[in-house]
Every structure is written in C-alpha cells, then in structure tokens.
Design a protein around this motif. Sequence first.
Motif, short mmCIF file in Angstrom:
data_model
loop_
_atom_site.label_atom_id
_atom_site.label_comp_id
_atom_site.label_asym_id
_atom_site.label_seq_id
_atom_site.Cartn_x
_atom_site.Cartn_y
_atom_site.Cartn_z
N PHE A 143 1.04 -1.15 -0.04
CA PHE A 143 -0.23 -0.13 -0.60
C PHE A 143 0.56 0.80 -0.11
O PHE A 143 0.13 2.11 -0.72
N ARG A 157 -6.13 9.94 3.14
CA ARG A 157 -7.64 9.52 4.16
C ARG A 157 -7.91 7.98 4.63
O ARG A 157 -7.92 6.58 4.23
N MET A 158 -8.06 8.07 6.47
CA MET A 158 -7.65 7.20 7.12
C MET A 158 -8.90 7.07 7.60
O MET A 158 -8.82 8.52 9.05
N VAL A 252 -11.37 3.39 6.57
CA VAL A 252 -11.29 3.94 4.65
C VAL A 252 -9.77 4.15 5.60
O VAL A 252 -8.97 4.61 6.24
N LYS A 253 -8.78 3.42 3.99
CA LYS A 253 -7.84 3.74 3.69
C LYS A 253 -7.50 3.27 2.37
O LYS A 253 -7.79 3.46 1.52
N ASP A 254 -7.08 5.07 1.94
CA ASP A 254 -7.19 5.52 0.08
C ASP A 254 -5.61 6.28 0.67
O ASP A 254 -5.76 7.57 0.94
N ILE A 256 -4.76 8.97 -2.63
CA ILE A 256 -4.61 10.22 -3.43
C ILE A 256 -4.02 10.90 -4.29
O ILE A 256 -3.87 11.99 -3.73
N SER A 261 -5.20 7.04 -7.95
CA SER A 261 -5.41 6.72 -6.35
C SER A 261 -4.65 5.08 -6.22
O SER A 261 -5.34 4.30 -6.64
N SER A 263 -6.84 2.33 -2.73
CA SER A 263 -7.09 2.14 -1.32
C SER A 263 -7.11 0.75 -1.20
O SER A 263 -7.34 -0.16 -1.97
N VAL A 265 -9.55 -2.31 -0.46
CA VAL A 265 -11.03 -2.59 -0.06
C VAL A 265 -11.46 -4.42 -0.02
O VAL A 265 -10.46 -4.69 -0.01
N THR A 285 -6.85 -6.26 4.81
CA THR A 285 -7.38 -5.20 3.09
C THR A 285 -7.67 -6.40 2.68
O THR A 285 -8.28 -5.37 1.97
#
Length: 366
Positions: A143, A157-158, A252-254, A256, A261, A263, A265, A285
């Motif tokens: 990641f 964003r996490m 939420v883990k992504d 950009i 991006s 993510s 998911v 993950t």
Amino acid sequence: MSDALARESTKRQRVLVVGLGTMGLSHARAYQTIDGFDLVGLCTRNAAGRKDLDREFPGVPRFERLDEALKALKPDAAAIATYTEHHAPMALEALEAGAHVFCEKPLADTLEAGEKIVAAAREAKKALLIGYILRVHPSWTRFVEIGRTLGKPLVMRMNLNQQSSGSFWEVHKALMRATSPIVDCGVHYVDVMCQVTRAKPAAVHAVGARLTDEIAPTMVNYGHLHIAFDDGSVGWYEAGWGPMISETAFFVKDMIGPKGSVSIVAKEGAGEGMKSSDHEAHTKTNALLIHHAKLDAAGAFVKADTIESTEDEPGHQDLCEREQRLFLKAIRGEVDLTDHWADAINSLRIVFAADESMRTGEVVRF
C-alpha cells in the motif's frame, strides 16, 4: 563483529512478557514459537487468578510486579504490552536491568517520556523495538509502495472506528485513562502517512468529542485529526471508540495523488460480517484497488482500474511473530534501529500535537 555481538547472535534470548491482554498473549505465543527465544516469565495483574495462562503456558513463572520478575529472572529481553501510561516506567526499568525491550505502541503517554526511553536504549546499547505492526505487514507495505508512485501532493484518508461493548468497551475505557483514540491508534496511520510522503509535518489540527459520561471530563472518545506536510500533501485520520460508534464506513484507507489513487477495499463477498471490534479487521486488507488517472485525447481513462489480491496475507498472530522475529534480529545486531526510533518519535510528536490542538482549538505548527 565483536565477540559480544557474536555471542548475542547465537544465544537464545530469555524473554519476560509484561501485560497479558490481547497483544501480550499474542507476543507470548510468538516467543514460544520462534527458535531463538525462551519464554521465561509472565508479569500481569492477578497473576495467580489467570487460569487461562495455566492452560497455555504451563510451568512458566508468573509475577505481579515487574521489579520482582526482573530480579528473579534476569531476562535478556522484556516485552511491554501493558496500558500506555505504564510503558515508559516499565521500559526504563527493564532497560536499567540490562534487558532489550519490545514495547507496544504508543511508546509513551508523553513525547518527553518517549524520548527518554529512546535515549536510555541508545545509552545502554540495547535493542528497543516499538510495536508498529503495519510495518511488518506485506499488504500495508505494498500500500505504501503504490502510494509513493502516485505523485505529489498526496491526499491521505484513513480511519479506524470501533463500536465496542462488554469487555471490549472496558478495555477502551481503560486505554482512555491515558490516551485518546487519535493518539492510541493514530500513531499507526500517521506513521503510514509519513512513510508515504517522506515529508515533514508542517501543521496539525484536530477536533474531538466526549460521547459518554463513563470517561473523564477531560477525555474524548472520538477524534479527527488533519495534517499538512511541507511537500503540500494533506491527510486526515478519524478514530472513535464505544457502544455508540457507527459501523458505517468504519474502515477507510486510501491515498490520492495526481496520477491516481490506491485504496484498501473488500472484494465482493470479502469481509462480509466483519465487525469494527475484530482485531483481524484492523489490519485486514482483502484487496488493493488501484485507480489510474491518465486520460486519452477523448477524455476517457487510458487504463482500467486494477485490483491486487491480498488473500494470502498473514493473520494477526502471524504478524506478531513477524514483529518478534524482527526484534530478535535487532537484538542480534542485524537491524539498525536508528530510523525506527526517529520515526516512532516523529509519529508521537504529531499525534500529541493533534491532541493539544483538539484541547485548545488551535492549529499546531511545526
């Protein structure tokens, strides 16, 4: 290699585990599994009453006081997996007794205490490994690698919200005696942001809320921090604990960047029924979704989104074993911990600045 280091590289390390909650138990199991460690002692409150330890660690001596355990066992290493407010005094006590130290995150409940532990380890020439478990997780490592290909600046964003009840809520309330959720879990994800950007924090702002009367008036059980880095990158992290916390989008883990991006998911059907209180959910993950931003002359995407499967990723116990194998390498002088210590202090500095911002309402600038 010096004679002393050569001896250290071959001897079995006699290790004491302090704190036998979820993480302490996992580390104790790892020490029993890894060739190179001998689990010689367990230190925990109500040691005599822990019948579960009889079944899993028969014959391993138990103690209620760290000083008594250190004096009786003279261990080569100690693993500190207690509540955060005990990390610094116990780590310092173990280092003073001549032991290498593995310490769960956060390293301490103040920045000054964390710096004191690192200084003591450096002075004693002992290994000090902090439990940043995501650093030994191959999917999270990937990641980070993909995040570094997305260009700058990055938007990160996490979150990790945990709806807790029963014994889980009791543990969360105990943790909040010393640290808010954005400090306790935030060090992991702030560390990830710092790894990806390789930039210095410029400013931190945070907000928080106290959603229950079961914690101190000065504590919050929900927090949201925002970081601006000196390369233009920005990130946020959100954490809330308790029976009132929503499980909608709790994970939420992504990241950009200008080029696209990445993510974390759940693939279709994967992760169904997963609860925010499950430890496996905190690191799981399932898959990495990679989006490519490049457009052609007609304005259409040049490349379709791709998914990297992570179905074969290690579970929680496997990750703890990876951490302890790294600890063994550090003890044997095979790993330079200089950057590890600097990164741990850096992430502590950021989350404590966020905690300060949350309480004062002011932006903290570095």
